[in-house]
Design a protein around this motif. Structure first.
Motif, PDB file in Angstrom:
ATOM      1  N   ALA A 211      54.904  13.288   0.530  1.00 29.19           N
ATOM      2  CA  ALA A 211      55.688  13.942  -0.979  1.00 29.19           C
ATOM      3  C   ALA A 211      54.922  14.690  -0.775  1.00 29.19           C
ATOM      4  CB  ALA A 211      55.858  12.863  -1.496  1.00 29.19           C
ATOM      5  N   ASN A 212      53.243  14.687  -1.113  1.00 31.61           N
ATOM      6  CA  ASN A 212      52.253  15.902  -1.341  1.00 31.61           C
ATOM      7  C   ASN A 212      52.569  17.072  -1.125  1.00 31.61           C
ATOM      8  OD1 ASN A 212      49.781  17.636  -0.787  1.00 31.61           O
ATOM      9  ND2 ASN A 212      49.836  15.891  -2.361  1.00 31.61           N
ATOM     10  N   GLU A 213      52.557  17.765  -2.210  1.00 32.45           N
ATOM     11  CA  GLU A 213      52.950  19.470  -2.257  1.00 32.45           C
ATOM     12  C   GLU A 213      52.544  20.348  -1.064  1.00 32.45           C
ATOM     13  OE1 GLU A 213      51.374  21.989  -5.046  1.00 32.45           O
ATOM     14  OE2 GLU A 213      50.772  20.439  -5.969  1.00 32.45           O
ATOM     15  N   LEU A 214      51.481  19.858  -0.127  1.00 35.64           N
ATOM     16  CA  LEU A 214      50.576  20.662   0.706  1.00 35.64           C
ATOM     17  C   LEU A 214      51.122  20.192   2.302  1.00 35.64           C
ATOM     18  CD1 LEU A 214      46.538  20.187  -0.227  1.00 35.64           C
ATOM     19  CD2 LEU A 214      47.941  22.133   0.158  1.00 35.64           C
ATOM     20  N   ALA A 215      52.069  18.725   2.015  1.00 40.69           N
ATOM     21  CA  ALA A 215      52.322  18.630   3.609  1.00 40.69           C
ATOM     22  C   ALA A 215      53.209  19.081   4.017  1.00 40.69           C
ATOM     23  CB  ALA A 215      52.629  17.218   3.761  1.00 40.69           C
ATOM     24  N   PHE A 216      53.378  19.807   5.286  1.00 38.76           N
ATOM     25  CA  PHE A 216      53.898  21.504   5.424  1.00 38.76           C
ATOM     26  C   PHE A 216      55.277  20.904   6.642  1.00 38.76           C
ATOM     27  CE2 PHE A 216      54.472  26.029   6.536  1.00 38.76           C
ATOM     28  CZ  PHE A 216      54.719  26.069   4.924  1.00 38.76           C
ATOM     29  N   ILE A 217      55.905  21.522   6.635  1.00 43.69           N
ATOM     30  CA  ILE A 217      56.583  21.395   8.323  1.00 43.69           C
ATOM     31  C   ILE A 217      56.616  22.860   9.150  1.00 43.69           C
ATOM     32  CG2 ILE A 217      58.583  21.138   9.970  1.00 43.69           C
ATOM     33  CD1 ILE A 217      57.259  18.793   9.428  1.00 43.69           C
ATOM     34  N   THR A 218      55.608  22.658   9.797  1.00 38.96           N
ATOM     35  CA  THR A 218      55.901  24.409  10.608  1.00 38.96           C
ATOM     36  C   THR A 218      56.579  24.842  11.752  1.00 38.96           C
ATOM     37  OG1 THR A 218      53.824  24.038   9.580  1.00 38.96           O
ATOM     38  CG2 THR A 218      54.088  25.978  11.732  1.00 38.96           C
ATOM     39  N   VAL A 219      57.479  26.010  11.006  1.00 36.24           N
ATOM     40  CA  VAL A 219      57.958  26.327  12.218  1.00 36.24           C
ATOM     41  C   VAL A 219      57.449  27.817  12.571  1.00 36.24           C
ATOM     42  CG1 VAL A 219      60.156  25.591  12.140  1.00 36.24           C
ATOM     43  CG2 VAL A 219      60.128  27.304  10.657  1.00 36.24           C
ATOM     44  N   GLY A 220      56.740  28.199  12.301  1.00 38.04           N
ATOM     45  CA  GLY A 220      56.026  29.825  13.159  1.00 38.04           C
ATOM     46  C   GLY A 220      54.921  30.173  12.414  1.00 38.04           C
ATOM     47  N   MET A 221      54.122  30.548  12.631  1.00 36.05           N
ATOM     48  CA  MET A 221      52.549  31.037  12.822  1.00 36.05           C
ATOM     49  C   MET A 221      52.715  33.128  12.682  1.00 36.05           C
ATOM     50  SD  MET A 221      50.463  29.218  15.808  1.00 36.05           S
ATOM     51  CE  MET A 221      49.186  29.819  15.033  1.00 36.05           C
ATOM     52  N   TYR A 222      51.448  33.985  11.641  1.00 33.65           N
ATOM     53  CA  TYR A 222      51.682  34.954  11.948  1.00 33.65           C
ATOM     54  C   TYR A 222      52.670  35.247  12.086  1.00 33.65           C
ATOM     55  CZ  TYR A 222      46.928  33.446  13.281  1.00 33.65           C
ATOM     56  OH  TYR A 222      44.908  33.049  13.177  1.00 33.65           O
ATOM     57  N   GLY A 223      53.822  35.639  11.184  1.00 28.23           N
ATOM     58  CA  GLY A 223      55.353  36.487  11.169  1.00 28.23           C
ATOM     59  C   GLY A 223      55.837  35.968  12.444  1.00 28.23           C
ATOM     60  N   LYS A 224      55.753  34.906  13.277  1.00 30.61           N
ATOM     61  CA  LYS A 224      56.817  34.315  14.339  1.00 30.61           C
ATOM     62  C   LYS A 224      56.842  33.023  14.408  1.00 30.61           C
ATOM     63  CE  LYS A 224      53.872  37.125  16.279  1.00 30.61           C
ATOM     64  NZ  LYS A 224      52.749  38.166  17.219  1.00 30.61           N
ATOM     65  N   THR A 225      57.696  32.738  15.587  1.00 31.92           N
ATOM     66  CA  THR A 225      57.932  31.777  15.803  1.00 31.92           C
ATOM     67  C   THR A 225      57.104  31.057  15.940  1.00 31.92           C
ATOM     68  OG1 THR A 225      59.091  32.535  17.221  1.00 31.92           O
ATOM     69  CG2 THR A 225      60.563  32.181  15.950  1.00 31.92           C
ATOM     70  N   LEU A 226      56.693  29.751  15.603  1.00 30.98           N
ATOM     71  CA  LEU A 226      55.550  29.262  17.116  1.00 30.98           C
ATOM     72  C   LEU A 226      56.081  29.044  18.645  1.00 30.98           C
ATOM     73  CD1 LEU A 226      55.018  25.458  14.955  1.00 30.98           C
ATOM     74  CD2 LEU A 226      54.112  27.167  15.130  1.00 30.98           C
ATOM     75  N   PRO A 227      54.719  29.856  18.687  1.00 28.06           N
ATOM     76  CA  PRO A 227      54.415  29.356  20.293  1.00 28.06           C
ATOM     77  C   PRO A 227      53.974  28.073  20.824  1.00 28.06           C
ATOM     78  CG  PRO A 227      52.551  30.718  19.054  1.00 28.06           C
ATOM     79  CD  PRO A 227      53.253  29.598  18.288  1.00 28.06           C
ATOM     80  N   PRO A 228      54.706  28.011  21.688  1.00 28.59           N
ATOM     81  CA  PRO A 228      54.566  26.658  22.261  1.00 28.59           C
ATOM     82  C   PRO A 228      53.568  25.597  22.318  1.00 28.59           C
ATOM     83  CG  PRO A 228      56.172  28.148  24.397  1.00 28.59           C
ATOM     84  CD  PRO A 228      54.864  28.791  23.145  1.00 28.59           C
ATOM     85  N   GLN A 229      52.266  25.882  22.912  1.00 28.75           N
ATOM     86  CA  GLN A 229      50.754  25.783  22.657  1.00 28.75           C
ATOM     87  C   GLN A 229      50.489  25.116  21.240  1.00 28.75           C
ATOM     88  OE1 GLN A 229      51.166  28.740  23.638  1.00 28.75           O
ATOM     89  NE2 GLN A 229      49.796  29.686  22.598  1.00 28.75           N
ATOM     90  N   ASN A 230      50.925  25.868  20.135  1.00 30.65           N
ATOM     91  CA  ASN A 230      51.040  25.756  19.265  1.00 30.65           C
ATOM     92  C   ASN A 230      51.866  24.657  18.457  1.00 30.65           C
ATOM     93  OD1 ASN A 230      49.653  28.514  19.368  1.00 30.65           O
ATOM     94  ND2 ASN A 230      48.387  27.421  17.606  1.00 30.65           N
ATOM     95  N   GLY A 231      52.861  24.041  19.025  1.00 37.54           N
ATOM     96  CA  GLY A 231      53.292  22.490  19.006  1.00 37.54           C
ATOM     97  C   GLY A 231      55.934  23.040  18.515  1.00 37.54           C
ATOM     98  N   ALA A 232      56.043  24.386  18.793  1.00 35.41           N
ATOM     99  CA  ALA A 232      56.591  24.627  18.788  1.00 35.41           C
ATOM    100  C   ALA A 232      58.154  23.105  19.518  1.00 35.41           C
ATOM    101  CB  ALA A 232      57.648  26.171  19.989  1.00 35.41           C
ATOM    102  N   PRO A 233      58.799  23.609  18.999  1.00 34.74           N
ATOM    103  CA  PRO A 233      59.576  24.390  17.776  1.00 34.74           C
ATOM    104  C   PRO A 233      59.135  24.195  16.121  1.00 34.74           C
ATOM    105  CG  PRO A 233      61.400  23.388  18.395  1.00 34.74           C
ATOM    106  CD  PRO A 233      60.230  22.659  19.341  1.00 34.74           C
TER     107      PRO A 233
END
Lengths: 284, 328
Positions: B212-234
């Motif tokens: 529930a902490n405000e910093l905890a985040f679900i990431t779907v992209g980085m550097y303005g693009k969708t996540l690359p596979p090696q960084n944990g896409a999707p």
């Protein structure tokens, strides 16, 4: 100029003639360092170049140490007398790589030598590594002609330290690994092969069969070392690691690789034996 | 009057490499790199595997789609953003291999279609498609510091949504105490699963308070693009105050439970990788100091901050937990 002279003397044999075998060996010993330097220059060492260079130089220090201990058995197995004088060059190279490995570690700490010292004291794997380094440097500095002459009989005794130092180097390799120790296990397997050869009775060594037998014995020892490490040092189930040796889909595991390497050597030795019996020329 | 007190990890703005310069330098290096690529690829791939099988997958190159979202400035990173090339080429993703160079192998990651299963202590177990999930969230960009337990660090603009939103969508019951994330384990595309003695699939977990902490985040992209596979896409977890291994990648299952989960690395080596794994420079890893960290790309060594510098937002969650190994 001094450097050129040194290199020139390194590639000459005892009688002062140019030795292609020594030249090739020297090139092989220098190649990994050149590779690291080139990669560092072109940015090919990845996101953490200093760490990568530390690992690479450390790897090669261990490989060359193992190679230096392999000279004696290889001379016998391959009946190749001329490789004996190469041992000193290989051993000194190992010490040099270990030294560079340490210096790159210092560079990674941005030359904060106080941090380097406290890390060596506090982290067990670094303590082990540092003791190994001091030992290797002691052996390297006593490897000049003059020191060998001066130390006489004591020289041989002193240089028997290569065995415990290899054990320490391998221990350092295991300790610094993350959960997966496969690379260290493989090198431990090479060491096992070399030591098993040394305890093979002299009479038996004259036959062809100890070499393939050694391959199996070394492979079993490798698997045993791996089993023991995972069982004692990690929470990974060692039985699963042991059974994984039978599964080749992810590529051969260390024990299997040792078996293949040992059998390949046996094959080469066998071919050479046949060649000799037919009166072939001695290998350069 | 605003008085800015510079914290240990902050560098002056003038010291940060301008992005354009950084990218330009990379372009110039590109030519040299191309020549050395064959040479460079081999050693960078170095890992245990004598006879290969670590080759890049035959899958075509991954096309990343633009994914822009407004940047949230509430959590200043205080240091220059890492070069994208470094953040996307220096990765731990054991399912694809043990080396850091898994980007090639990870191209095979089957991200289309993708769905996430909600299970365990939820009002109603169900599976939700990734695209369906995206329709229910509002994306934002956050620049977070990332600190790996191996002492390297980077600074990345992540695009995603608060983890609390995912909790809201999953609807756990009141008895849930932990939220558990499971990474895809697909033997067909992930060669690393052949190392069967690892406790696959990769699992990680957090307490409901952490979720529930405000910093905890679900990431779907980085550097303005969708996540690359090696960084944990999707989609992946991003917990900036914890060591990186806590942030599970390529999530296929989210479950809720009242028993503390044993995560992947904890199962392998609990003395080195515990459940909490909060960043703390004064608690060394059994094998190395955590006092400083190396920034990807330039090998700068900077002091590590407790809670990775996010104590203001997270320290309060741990005040009563004095008996726990919070920092291992």
């Amino acid at each position: 100029m001094f450097l050129l002279n040194s290199v020139a003397s390194l590639v000459k044999d005892r009688r002062g003639r140019f030795s292609p075998l020594r030249a090739v060996t020297l090139a092989i010993l220098c190649a990994p360092m050149l590779q690291v330097m080139v990669l560092a220059a072109i940015g090919g060492l990845g996101g953490r170049p200093v760490m990568e260079a530390t690992h690479k130089t450390g790897d090669w220090a261990v490989y060359f140490l193992l190679l230096s201990l392999g000279v004696t058995p290889l001379r016998a197995v391959l009946d190749w007398q001329r490789i004996v004088p190469l041992r000193r060059m290989i051993g000194v190279a190992s010490a040099c790589y270990a030294g560079v490995h340490f210096l790159i570690y210092c560079l990674d700490q941005h030359w904060h030598m106080l941090t380097v010292a406290s890390e060596i004291a506090l982290r067990f794997y670094l303590t082990v590594g540092f003791v190994t380094l001091l030992g290797l440097l002691a052996l390297a500095t006593t490897s000049t002609d003059r020191m060998i002459a001066r130390l006489g009989r004591r020289w041989k005794k002193l240089h028997k330290l290569a065995y415990p130092l290899t054990v320490l180097a391998l221990f350092h390799y295991f300790l610094q690994s993350k959960a997966d120790v496969s690379a260290a296990v493989f090198v431990a397997g090479l060491f096992a092969w070399e030591m098993l050869w040394r305890v093979t009775p002299h009479a038996a060594r004259l036959n062809w069969w100890p070499v393939p037998l050694l391959a199996f014995a070394a492979a079993v020892t490798t698997a045993a070392v791996e089993f023991a490490w995972y069982g004692l040092a990690t929470r990974i189930d060692p039985m699963r690691v042991l059974s994984a040796n039978l599964d080749l889909s992810y590529g051969p595991r260390p024990a299997v690789a040792i078996l293949l390497a040992g059998l390949t050597l046996a094959l080469i030795a066998g071919i050479r034996r046949r060649w000799r019996q037919r009166g072939g020329v001695a290998m350069a | 009057m605003l008085i800015g007190k510079r914290r240990g990890w902050e560098i002056a703005e003038r010291l940060a490499t301008p992005e354009a310069l950084m990218l330009g330098r990379r372009a110039a290096l590109g030519g040299a790199l191309a020549g050395g690529a064959a040479l460079a690829a081999a050693p960078a791939q170095a890992q245990w595997n004598l006879f290969g099988s670590n080759a890049a997958s035959n899958a075509p190159p991954v096309v990343l789609k633009p994914l822009t979202a407004p940047r949230l400035d509430r959590y200043p990173a205080g240091r220059a953003i890492s070069a994208e090339a470094d953040a996307t080429s220096y990765n731990n993703y054991y399912e694809f291999g043990l080396s850091k160079s898994v980007a090639g192998a990870a191209r095979a990651l089957p991200i289309n279609p993708w769905s996430i299963e909600f299970t365990g202590m939820v009002e109603k177990p169900r599976t939700i498609g990734f695209d369906d999930l995206m329709k229910q969230v509002t994306l934002e960009e956050r620049v977070y510091r990332h600190r790996c337990v191996e002492t390297w660090a980077m600074t990345v603009p992540w695009t995603g949504f608060p983890l609390s939103k995912l909790v809201e969508i999953a609807k756990p019951t009141a008895s849930a105490k932990y939220m558990v994330f499971t990474t895809l384990a697909d033997p067909k595309t992930m060669p690393g699963l052949g190392q069967r003695f690892y406790p696959w699939p990769y699992t990680e977990g957090v307490t409901m308070a952490e979720a529930a902490n405000e910093l905890a985040f679900i990431t779907v992209g980085m550097y303005g693009k969708t996540l690359p596979p090696q960084n944990g896409a999707p989609l992946r977890l991003t917990l900036p105050w914890k060591y990186g291994f806590k942030s599970a990648k390529s999530i296929v299952k989210v479950s809720f439970t009242d028993k503390r989960p044993v995560s992947f690395w904890e199962a392998l080596q609990d003395s080195e990788y515990g459940f909490w794994a909060n960043v703390n420079p004064t608690v060394p890893h059994p094998r190395w100091s955590q006092a400083t960290e190396t920034l990807l790309g330039n090998d700068d060594r900077v002091p590590t901050q407790i809670w990775n510098g996010y104590g203001e937002w997270v320290a309060g969650m741990y005040t009563g937990l004095t008996k726990e190994r919070l920092f291992v």
